[in-house]
Design a protein around this motif. Structure first.
Motif, PDB file in Angstrom:
ATOM      1  N   ASN A 142       2.247   6.355 -10.321  1.00 51.30           N
ATOM      2  CA  ASN A 142       0.803   6.300 -10.077  1.00 51.30           C
ATOM      3  C   ASN A 142       0.434   5.942  -8.634  1.00 51.30           C
ATOM      4  OD1 ASN A 142       1.072   3.481  -9.806  1.00 51.30           O
ATOM      5  ND2 ASN A 142       0.274   3.044 -11.847  1.00 51.30           N
ATOM      6  N   ARG A 143       1.442   5.599  -7.835  1.00 52.10           N
ATOM      7  CA  ARG A 143       1.284   5.337  -6.393  1.00 52.10           C
ATOM      8  C   ARG A 143       0.323   4.190  -6.104  1.00 52.10           C
ATOM      9  NH1 ARG A 143       2.266  10.832  -3.081  1.00 52.10           N
ATOM     10  NH2 ARG A 143       2.776   9.210  -1.596  1.00 52.10           N
ATOM     11  N   ARG A 144       0.220   3.284  -7.027  1.00 48.79           N
ATOM     12  CA  ARG A 144      -0.680   2.155  -6.866  1.00 48.79           C
ATOM     13  C   ARG A 144       0.026   0.816  -7.088  1.00 48.79           C
ATOM     14  NH1 ARG A 144      -3.828   3.627 -10.410  1.00 48.79           N
ATOM     15  NH2 ARG A 144      -3.065   2.351 -12.142  1.00 48.79           N
ATOM     16  N   ASP A 145       0.830   0.717  -8.135  1.00 51.99           N
ATOM     17  CA  ASP A 145       1.407  -0.575  -8.530  1.00 51.99           C
ATOM     18  C   ASP A 145       2.777  -0.774  -7.903  1.00 51.99           C
ATOM     19  OD1 ASP A 145      -0.767  -1.289 -10.279  1.00 51.99           O
ATOM     20  OD2 ASP A 145      -0.018   0.255 -11.640  1.00 51.99           O
ATOM     21  N   SER A 174       2.305   8.153 -14.332  1.00 61.04           N
ATOM     22  CA  SER A 174       1.013   8.828 -14.497  1.00 61.04           C
ATOM     23  C   SER A 174       1.088   9.978 -15.498  1.00 61.04           C
ATOM     24  CB  SER A 174       0.508   9.348 -13.149  1.00 61.04           C
ATOM     25  OG  SER A 174       1.424  10.254 -12.565  1.00 61.04           O
ATOM     26  N   THR A 234       0.810  -1.220   0.000  1.00 59.14           N
ATOM     27  CA  THR A 234       0.000   0.000   0.000  1.00 59.14           C
ATOM     28  C   THR A 234       0.840   1.267   0.000  1.00 59.14           C
ATOM     29  OG1 THR A 234      -0.137  -0.055   2.431  1.00 59.14           O
ATOM     30  CG2 THR A 234      -1.911  -1.127   1.189  1.00 59.14           C
TER      31      THR A 234
END
Length: 359
Positions: A330-333, A300, A201
């Motif tokens: 993108n701060r997700r993957d 991103s 996370t």
């Protein structure tokens, strides 16, 4: 346990870590230290105004005191690399897993890393026996039935005794640069999933996580089957999340996994909308082109580019000279981000050295 005395290991300096661990997000409006202390005092006053219960106040008071002391103990060692070792307190010294943890602890101590454990028996003791008192640090939990600190770390200035698991677990992941998990019970599983959750996370910056079995053991292989069948197959995690950890029954492989991670890559910081990678070596144009092509899915906007140290990194002056990459992540993957770090590390051979356990 047999060792290849002429195998290649990729090593980086162990005394150039950050002074401010886990502060991965830089805020241009960061408040002064004195103001933060005032905020703590103001919050304490609000407890009285809110008529907080005695039980609530005891939790807050004890947690604050525990963290203050733990930070005080770890602060002098923050520039030094550390690895947390988790595992069962019930494992006997003659068990292969205990022997593997002993070799693991010695390997890292010899490489200049401190070995942090829960300070108990079993796997924790084995890792400390291997590391020796000088290179051991402990976070002991006070329980009514167990556990006293092991004989290696007992009464050492680098030992912290804690009442609460949540303060203890914070220190296990906040102050270290890698986590190794050997077979264990509910506590080990809790620590495993919490560490993975924090990294997945982005609440904890990327770090190597190794799940180490005894030679020929199946503890973590069986765990992996459950994760694939119940989590991945049901869409509860992404296939790329497996990149966040490595399973092995070989201490050499576990050692290499952690050392390789920091061979070129050093650390990361978010500043405004960009993610900064600090590196030990200057990236080439060819590497930049490869990264922008292969990891376009996690950018991103814009591109990955070479940059200088940002003014907001002034709190880490000893790292200002390091080459940097920056891009809009993108701060997700996080699994893909870990793959990017691996790609960067694999692109350099300059840090490869011949390593021998007798050195």
């Amino acid at each position: 346990m047999s060792q290849d005395k002429n195998r290649k290991a990729r090593l980086a300096r162990t005394d150039v870590s950050e002074d401010h661990p886990l502060v991965t997000e830089h805020d241009p409006t960061t408040e002064r230290t004195s103001r933060l202390v005032e905020e703590i005092k103001e919050t304490a006053d609000k407890f009285a105004r809110d008529r907080a219960t005695r039980g609530d106040l005891k939790i807050v008071s004890r947690a604050l005191r525990e963290l203050r002391y733990a930070f005080k103990v770890f602060t002098p060692y923050r520039r030094n690399r550390k690895v947390t070792v988790f595992g069962s307190a019930r494992t006997s010294p003659d068990h292969p897993a205990y022997q593997a943890s002993l070799v693991f602890g010695k390997r890292f101590a010899d490489a200049g890393w401190y070995v942090v454990t829960g300070a108990g028996g079993g796997i924790m003791e084995g890792a400390h026996v291997g590391a020796g008192r000088k290179m051991s640090m402990g976070l002991n939990i006070m329980l009514p039935f167990e556990q006293e600190s092991n004989y290696v770390i007992s009464n050492d200035e680098k030992l912290v005794n804690l009442k609460y698991f949540f303060t203890r677990k914070l220190m296990f992941v906040k102050e270290v640069h890698a986590v190794a998990l050997f077979p264990g019970g509910f506590g080990t599983q809790d620590e495993c999933f919490e560490t993975l959750t924090l990294v997945q996370t982005g609440k904890r910056e990327l770090m190597p996580i190794v799940l180490v079995d005894e030679p020929g053991g199946s503890y973590w292989k069986d765990w992996q089957q459950f994760v694939v069948k119940q989590l991945e197959k049901n869409g509860l995690i992404s296939p790329v999340d497996h990149s966040l950890y490595k399973i092995t029954d070989n201490v050499d492989e576990a050692f290499d996994e952690i050392m390789n991670f920091y061979c070129v890559y050093h650390s990361m910081r978010y500043i405004k909308d960009k993610l900064y990678f600090r590196l030990h070596f200057e990236p080439t144009e060819e590497l930049l082109e490869e990264l922008n092509t292969d990891f376009a899915d996690i950018i991103s906007s814009g591109i990955i580019e070479r940059v200088d140290a940002h003014p907001q990194e002034a709190d880490e002056e000893h790292l200002a000279h390091m080459p940097r990459l920056a891009f809009n992540f993108n701060r997700r993957d996080m699994g893909r981000l870990r793959q990017m770090v691996d790609c960067i590390n694999d692109s350099f051979e300059a840090c490869a050295v011949t390593w021998s356990p007798d050195d």
